[in-house]
Design a protein around this motif. Sequence first.
Motif, PDB file in Angstrom:
ATOM      1  N   MET A  64       0.828  -1.208   0.000  1.00 53.06           N
ATOM      2  CA  MET A  64       0.000   0.000   0.000  1.00 53.06           C
ATOM      3  C   MET A  64       0.857   1.250   0.000  1.00 53.06           C
ATOM      4  O   MET A  64       1.832   1.348   0.741  1.00 53.06           O
ATOM      5  CB  MET A  64      -0.898  -0.013   1.237  1.00 53.06           C
ATOM      6  CG  MET A  64      -1.722   1.237   1.416  1.00 53.06           C
ATOM      7  SD  MET A  64      -3.114   0.956   2.516  1.00 53.06           S
ATOM      8  CE  MET A  64      -2.359   1.218   4.104  1.00 53.06           C
ATOM      9  N   TYR A  65       0.450   2.206  -0.828  1.00 50.00           N
ATOM     10  CA  TYR A  65       1.137   3.496  -0.876  1.00 50.00           C
ATOM     11  C   TYR A  65       0.121   4.592  -0.588  1.00 50.00           C
ATOM     12  O   TYR A  65      -0.963   4.605  -1.171  1.00 50.00           O
ATOM     13  CB  TYR A  65       1.745   3.732  -2.264  1.00 50.00           C
ATOM     14  CG  TYR A  65       2.623   4.950  -2.347  1.00 50.00           C
ATOM     15  CD1 TYR A  65       3.994   4.873  -2.098  1.00 50.00           C
ATOM     16  CD2 TYR A  65       2.087   6.198  -2.666  1.00 50.00           C
ATOM     17  CE1 TYR A  65       4.800   5.998  -2.155  1.00 50.00           C
ATOM     18  CE2 TYR A  65       2.890   7.329  -2.723  1.00 50.00           C
ATOM     19  CZ  TYR A  65       4.245   7.217  -2.474  1.00 50.00           C
ATOM     20  OH  TYR A  65       5.040   8.336  -2.529  1.00 50.00           O
ATOM     21  N   THR A  66       0.470   5.490   0.325  1.00 46.13           N
ATOM     22  CA  THR A  66      -0.409   6.632   0.590  1.00 46.13           C
ATOM     23  C   THR A  66       0.397   7.911   0.444  1.00 46.13           C
ATOM     24  O   THR A  66       1.574   7.957   0.807  1.00 46.13           O
ATOM     25  CB  THR A  66      -1.007   6.572   2.014  1.00 46.13           C
ATOM     26  OG1 THR A  66       0.043   6.517   2.973  1.00 46.13           O
ATOM     27  CG2 THR A  66      -1.907   5.358   2.186  1.00 46.13           C
ATOM     28  N   CYS A  67      -0.236   8.930  -0.116  1.00 47.66           N
ATOM     29  CA  CYS A  67       0.465  10.197  -0.318  1.00 47.66           C
ATOM     30  C   CYS A  67       0.605  10.912   1.017  1.00 47.66           C
ATOM     31  O   CYS A  67      -0.361  11.108   1.745  1.00 47.66           O
ATOM     32  CB  CYS A  67      -0.271  11.075  -1.322  1.00 47.66           C
ATOM     33  SG  CYS A  67      -0.186  10.375  -2.983  1.00 47.66           S
ATOM     34  N   GLY A  68       1.827  11.299   1.309  1.00 48.14           N
ATOM     35  CA  GLY A  68       2.133  11.882   2.611  1.00 48.14           C
ATOM     36  C   GLY A  68       2.127  13.400   2.596  1.00 48.14           C
ATOM     37  O   GLY A  68       1.671  14.015   1.633  1.00 48.14           O
ATOM     38  N   GLU A  85       7.774  11.786  -7.834  1.00 45.79           N
ATOM     39  CA  GLU A  85       8.332  11.179  -6.617  1.00 45.79           C
ATOM     40  C   GLU A  85       7.494   9.981  -6.157  1.00 45.79           C
ATOM     41  O   GLU A  85       8.017   8.958  -5.749  1.00 45.79           O
ATOM     42  CB  GLU A  85       8.487  12.210  -5.493  1.00 45.79           C
ATOM     43  CG  GLU A  85       7.210  12.613  -4.815  1.00 45.79           C
ATOM     44  CD  GLU A  85       7.427  13.599  -3.664  1.00 45.79           C
ATOM     45  OE1 GLU A  85       7.271  13.180  -2.520  1.00 45.79           O
ATOM     46  OE2 GLU A  85       7.734  14.778  -3.905  1.00 45.79           O
ATOM     47  N   CYS A  86       6.168  10.136  -6.242  1.00 47.59           N
ATOM     48  CA  CYS A  86       5.308   9.054  -5.745  1.00 47.59           C
ATOM     49  C   CYS A  86       5.415   7.813  -6.633  1.00 47.59           C
ATOM     50  O   CYS A  86       5.541   6.703  -6.131  1.00 47.59           O
ATOM     51  CB  CYS A  86       3.859   9.529  -5.647  1.00 47.59           C
ATOM     52  SG  CYS A  86       3.606  10.701  -4.296  1.00 47.59           S
ATOM     53  N   SER A  87       5.374   8.011  -7.951  1.00 45.08           N
ATOM     54  CA  SER A  87       5.470   6.849  -8.836  1.00 45.08           C
ATOM     55  C   SER A  87       6.773   6.092  -8.599  1.00 45.08           C
ATOM     56  O   SER A  87       6.789   4.865  -8.500  1.00 45.08           O
ATOM     57  CB  SER A  87       5.421   7.286 -10.309  1.00 45.08           C
ATOM     58  OG  SER A  87       4.233   7.968 -10.583  1.00 45.08           O
ATOM     59  N   PRO A  93      -4.808  16.614 -10.446  1.00 42.96           N
ATOM     60  CA  PRO A  93      -4.037  15.865 -11.437  1.00 42.96           C
ATOM     61  C   PRO A  93      -3.085  14.822 -10.846  1.00 42.96           C
ATOM     62  O   PRO A  93      -2.578  13.991 -11.579  1.00 42.96           O
ATOM     63  CB  PRO A  93      -3.212  16.969 -12.108  1.00 42.96           C
ATOM     64  CG  PRO A  93      -2.962  17.950 -10.994  1.00 42.96           C
ATOM     65  CD  PRO A  93      -4.213  17.930 -10.151  1.00 42.96           C
ATOM     66  N   HIS A  94      -2.846  14.874  -9.511  1.00 46.01           N
ATOM     67  CA  HIS A  94      -1.698  14.143  -8.977  1.00 46.01           C
ATOM     68  C   HIS A  94      -1.746  12.636  -9.281  1.00 46.01           C
ATOM     69  O   HIS A  94      -0.798  12.070  -9.835  1.00 46.01           O
ATOM     70  CB  HIS A  94      -1.580  14.395  -7.468  1.00 46.01           C
ATOM     71  CG  HIS A  94      -0.404  13.736  -6.836  1.00 46.01           C
ATOM     72  ND1 HIS A  94       0.882  13.897  -7.287  1.00 46.01           N
ATOM     73  CD2 HIS A  94      -0.308  12.896  -5.772  1.00 46.01           C
ATOM     74  CE1 HIS A  94       1.712  13.196  -6.532  1.00 46.01           C
ATOM     75  NE2 HIS A  94       1.014  12.575  -5.609  1.00 46.01           N
ATOM     76  N   HIS A  95      -2.847  11.986  -8.922  1.00 43.89           N
ATOM     77  CA  HIS A  95      -2.871  10.535  -9.115  1.00 43.89           C
ATOM     78  C   HIS A  95      -3.008  10.151 -10.588  1.00 43.89           C
ATOM     79  O   HIS A  95      -2.487   9.119 -11.023  1.00 43.89           O
ATOM     80  CB  HIS A  95      -3.998   9.914  -8.275  1.00 43.89           C
ATOM     81  CG  HIS A  95      -3.683   9.939  -6.813  1.00 43.89           C
ATOM     82  ND1 HIS A  95      -4.617   9.713  -5.835  1.00 43.89           N
ATOM     83  CD2 HIS A  95      -2.508  10.155  -6.155  1.00 43.89           C
ATOM     84  CE1 HIS A  95      -4.035   9.804  -4.642  1.00 43.89           C
ATOM     85  NE2 HIS A  95      -2.773  10.072  -4.815  1.00 43.89           N
ATOM     86  N   GLU A  96      -3.701  10.974 -11.333  1.00 43.28           N
ATOM     87  CA  GLU A  96      -3.779  10.749 -12.784  1.00 43.28           C
ATOM     88  C   GLU A  96      -2.357  10.781 -13.374  1.00 43.28           C
ATOM     89  O   GLU A  96      -1.992   9.935 -14.204  1.00 43.28           O
ATOM     90  CB  GLU A  96      -4.643  11.851 -13.389  1.00 43.28           C
ATOM     91  CG  GLU A  96      -5.302  11.513 -14.699  1.00 43.28           C
ATOM     92  CD  GLU A  96      -6.466  10.529 -14.560  1.00 43.28           C
ATOM     93  OE1 GLU A  96      -6.247   9.362 -14.912  1.00 43.28           O
ATOM     94  OE2 GLU A  96      -7.566  10.932 -14.127  1.00 43.28           O
ATOM     95  N   ASN A  97      -1.560  11.725 -12.906  1.00 44.09           N
ATOM     96  CA  ASN A  97      -0.190  11.845 -13.397  1.00 44.09           C
ATOM     97  C   ASN A  97       0.683  10.694 -12.903  1.00 44.09           C
ATOM     98  O   ASN A  97       1.539  10.190 -13.633  1.00 44.09           O
ATOM     99  CB  ASN A  97       0.415  13.188 -12.967  1.00 44.09           C
ATOM    100  CG  ASN A  97      -0.256  14.357 -13.668  1.00 44.09           C
ATOM    101  OD1 ASN A  97      -1.050  14.162 -14.586  1.00 44.09           O
ATOM    102  ND2 ASN A  97       0.048  15.566 -13.235  1.00 44.09           N
ATOM    103  N   GLU A  98       0.450  10.272 -11.663  1.00 37.66           N
ATOM    104  CA  GLU A  98       1.207   9.118 -11.150  1.00 37.66           C
ATOM    105  C   GLU A  98       0.965   7.891 -12.031  1.00 37.66           C
ATOM    106  O   GLU A  98       1.891   7.141 -12.346  1.00 37.66           O
ATOM    107  CB  GLU A  98       0.777   8.774  -9.716  1.00 37.66           C
ATOM    108  CG  GLU A  98       1.357   9.673  -8.648  1.00 37.66           C
ATOM    109  CD  GLU A  98       1.092   9.103  -7.259  1.00 37.66           C
ATOM    110  OE1 GLU A  98       1.134   7.864  -7.093  1.00 37.66           O
ATOM    111  OE2 GLU A  98       0.828   9.890  -6.335  1.00 37.66           O
ATOM    112  N   ILE A  99      -0.300   7.686 -12.415  1.00 29.45           N
ATOM    113  CA  ILE A  99      -0.625   6.539 -13.270  1.00 29.45           C
ATOM    114  C   ILE A  99       0.069   6.670 -14.625  1.00 29.45           C
ATOM    115  O   ILE A  99       0.676   5.713 -15.124  1.00 29.45           O
ATOM    116  CB  ILE A  99      -2.157   6.412 -13.458  1.00 29.45           C
ATOM    117  CG1 ILE A  99      -2.817   5.975 -12.145  1.00 29.45           C
ATOM    118  CG2 ILE A  99      -2.500   5.445 -14.591  1.00 29.45           C
ATOM    119  CD1 ILE A  99      -4.349   5.964 -12.193  1.00 29.45           C
TER     120      ILE A  99
HETATM  121 ZN   LIG Z   1       1.459  11.109  -4.232  1.00 31.68          ZN
END
Ligand SMILES: [Zn+2]
Length: 467
Positions: A26-30, A210-212, A235-241
Amino acid sequence: MPLRFSNTLTHQVEEFAPARENTVRMYTCGPTVYSFAHIGNFRSFTFYDILRRWLRLSGGFKLDHVMNITDVDDKIIRNAVAEKKSLADYTAEYEKAFLEDCDTLRLERPEKLVRATEHIPEMAAAIQKLADKTYTYENEGSIYYRISKFPEYGKLSHSDFSGMRSGARVDVDEYEKADARDFVLWKAPKEGEPFWNTGLGPGRPGWHIECSVMAIQYLGETLDIHAGGIDLIFPHHENEIAQAEALTGKPFSRFWLHSEFLLVEGQKMSKSLGNFFTLRDILAQGYQPEAVRYLLASVPYRKALNFTFDGLKSAATSIERLRNYKLRLETAKFPEREADAVLARTKKALDEFNASLDDDLNTAQALAAVFEYVRETNTQMDAGEFPAVAVAPALALLERFDSVFDVLKPTAKEGALTDAQVEEKIAERIRAKKAKDFAGSDRIRQELLDQGIVLEDTKDGVRWKRK
Ligand SMILES: [Zn+2]
């Protein structure tokens, strides 16, 4: 019914189990550590905590949970430069404050907390790989992700961006407009800004990469769960994907879970409205951290939460009711009598509690199951009908409740007496009473009261609790 979550990616409620070896990856944005976290932030962090605890309790799963600390971004650089501090010096203070606040709210630490600035070479390598696959282009020393190369862009936010891929770029890490822009992966430094020298040239990573990169590095190419606040979907998670799936060719996460907004007294939190609160602001007004935790956890994560001071007071009252109930179970004398009905009722409450949390973490329903049980059995106790043999199962129900909600044990105030010290004072008072030293006995009672310890003389002896 098995454990299930509402998956933002599919818009379905789906049964959950980890893909491999009984371990949830599991990954959660901090946090972005540029100031003190506010209670809206802590709603997400409390959601992660409840999620962690329930994954372990319900499924018996092990956890491999990674959370990032964003210690480089536009705001941090701006503030650090203004204060003439290094990034590390500037962020260390707020990272420390964040972790203290998490401890105050009894939020479990993820298995790994990872700082963005400690993974710059890995991010540069990932950007190079994206460049090699022609997902990027350069402009004035910065590198951008070309979203027209990723036709699935928009699949998480369920938006159709197909008409908007004009090559428009955006340099800032966060942007609110719901149009798709080529976002920055690597930012060339402006005059006076800190930067890293890598094969990409001088600069620093954008927020999204950084998250990806850290998620894949620590958890593998496909996560079981990726979670965050609802404002991160776009946009953050869309961009991570877009980044992760371009890198690996595999789905980035099987489940995407998002917690809803927090309002304060019915309004969006903002500094200009004067309703912007950090956790520290609230505790400084004398509220218990357990009440804040309870209030943040009591509304199911997919519902908007209206944070009010009345709500905080009633959270404190609810906790008090449960503490008193527990104390009653532990100290009162109950009759030996037929127990089948009460035991069946206890089992039903436990089943309802479990089923509610298995149902996409419906915390409100789980609490209702416990409170209904407490109300009914308190009435039975008043009537002398609650059997002694039902005490242990009732305490077990409370323990199950508290292993998720974690509010029953009062936070010790600084310099407070320990339990052993309180017991010693009580013994001293009993000796004083036996010696007919009533002034001494009253003095001890008052001393304890001054320390927030309330004594109650009952027919079964002395009970005490912390205020
Ligand atoms: Zn993130």
